[in-house]
Design an enzyme around this catalytic site. Sequence first.
Site, short mmCIF file in Angstrom:
data_model
loop_
_atom_site.label_atom_id
_atom_site.label_comp_id
_atom_site.label_asym_id
_atom_site.label_seq_id
_atom_site.Cartn_x
_atom_site.Cartn_y
_atom_site.Cartn_z
N LYS A 1 7.94 19.13 20.50
CA LYS A 1 8.58 18.94 21.84
C LYS A 1 7.85 17.64 22.38
O LYS A 1 8.53 16.48 22.74
CB LYS A 1 8.47 19.90 22.79
CG LYS A 1 9.66 20.99 22.54
CD LYS A 1 9.54 22.09 23.39
CE LYS A 1 10.33 23.29 23.02
NZ LYS A 1 10.00 24.45 23.75
N GLN B 1 7.04 28.09 27.61
CA GLN B 1 7.30 28.56 26.28
C GLN B 1 7.60 30.12 26.06
O GLN B 1 6.66 30.89 26.75
CB GLN B 1 6.35 27.96 25.29
CG GLN B 1 6.63 28.24 23.99
CD GLN B 1 7.78 27.71 23.26
OE1 GLN B 1 8.11 26.39 23.63
NE2 GLN B 1 8.68 28.57 22.40
N ASP C 1 15.79 24.50 30.28
CA ASP C 1 15.92 25.61 29.22
C ASP C 1 17.22 26.36 29.68
O ASP C 1 17.88 26.95 28.68
CB ASP C 1 14.94 26.72 29.08
CG ASP C 1 14.13 26.75 27.85
OD1 ASP C 1 14.73 25.94 27.10
OD2 ASP C 1 13.26 27.28 28.03
#
Length: 297
Positions: free
Chosen positions: A54, A98, A121
Amino acid sequence: MTARVIDGKAVAADVRAKVAAGVAKLKRETGILPGLAVVLVGEDPASQVYVRNKGEQTKAAGMRSIEHKLPATVSELHLLELIGDLNRDDGVHGILVQLPLPKHIDSGKVIEAIDPAKDVDGFHPVNVGRLASGQHALVPCTPTGSLILAKSVKSDLKGLDAVVIGRSNIVGKPMAQLLLREDCTVTIAHSRTRDLPAVVRRADLVIAAVGRPEFVRGDWIKPGAIVIDVGINRVPADGGKTKLVGDVAYAEAAAVAGAITPVPGGVGPMTIACLLANTLEAACVHAGLEAGAVGVV
Ligand code: NAD
């Protein structure tokens, strides 16, 4: 029939190129440099690799990448304080924590602490609700990527019978919402669905997000259907090695389907590409530009 193989790597590269062009334009016109903060708790090797990818792809798109690595023993309070700091930081447009988090931390509480405008997200209840009610939202990355791949085969999905296998908050449910937005007739199948093969056989579009290796068999697939395989499962291979397979028995399904995503190289590369698109989108909205101006999907 032998299915067309949907090249997720190529489509993801195209999305990243559009994002990079959008980042350059935003910088030129407003001076704003989009920033993505990724928070990693603990040392899970798969999560470490994912976070590193990422970071690299964020920088390659011309954006600022901020990483916070916290020990697995970090307190929930400390993590919530960090999120508060990132919410207030004007240089941070996207925040991603995460998952999974260690057991002593309540992930629901952590997700709800993120400013919905920075929730790249798309897991915050405000974004979930906006998506469900047809408003502009930050949408979870894997379903968005899956939709882009389906539309790369057939740009207009209107009226198709779509079956989503799996009802998780991360993939199945937002996937179903996105397909509804595309005017598909959507069925969500799950672990309690009766006669799943018969349900799948009706589908013009199958999205498999089950988490079981090669679970969907070739004889469940309607000839000519589009098959998007979200699953990523590591299984034993020859010589004591391991390999990745999807939730669909690829060779069997490819013999019947019209188009299919491989694993690896299908949905996988799309997730980070869509994360970058969401970060640019969040930065554009922060800059007062029209929502949806990025136009990646
Ligand atoms: P999950 O475990 O949260 O959900 C799995 C879903 O499958 C559940 O809703 C369950 O009802 C359903 N299911 C389980 N057994 C079933 C059965 N026998 N019949 C029908 N349905 C059944 O998983 P998830 O987070 O949604 O992920 C699904 C898969 O997608 C996993 O393989 C995961 O690794 C993969 N994934 C890939 C990406 C990516 O970037 N490509 C991102 C997220 C998840």
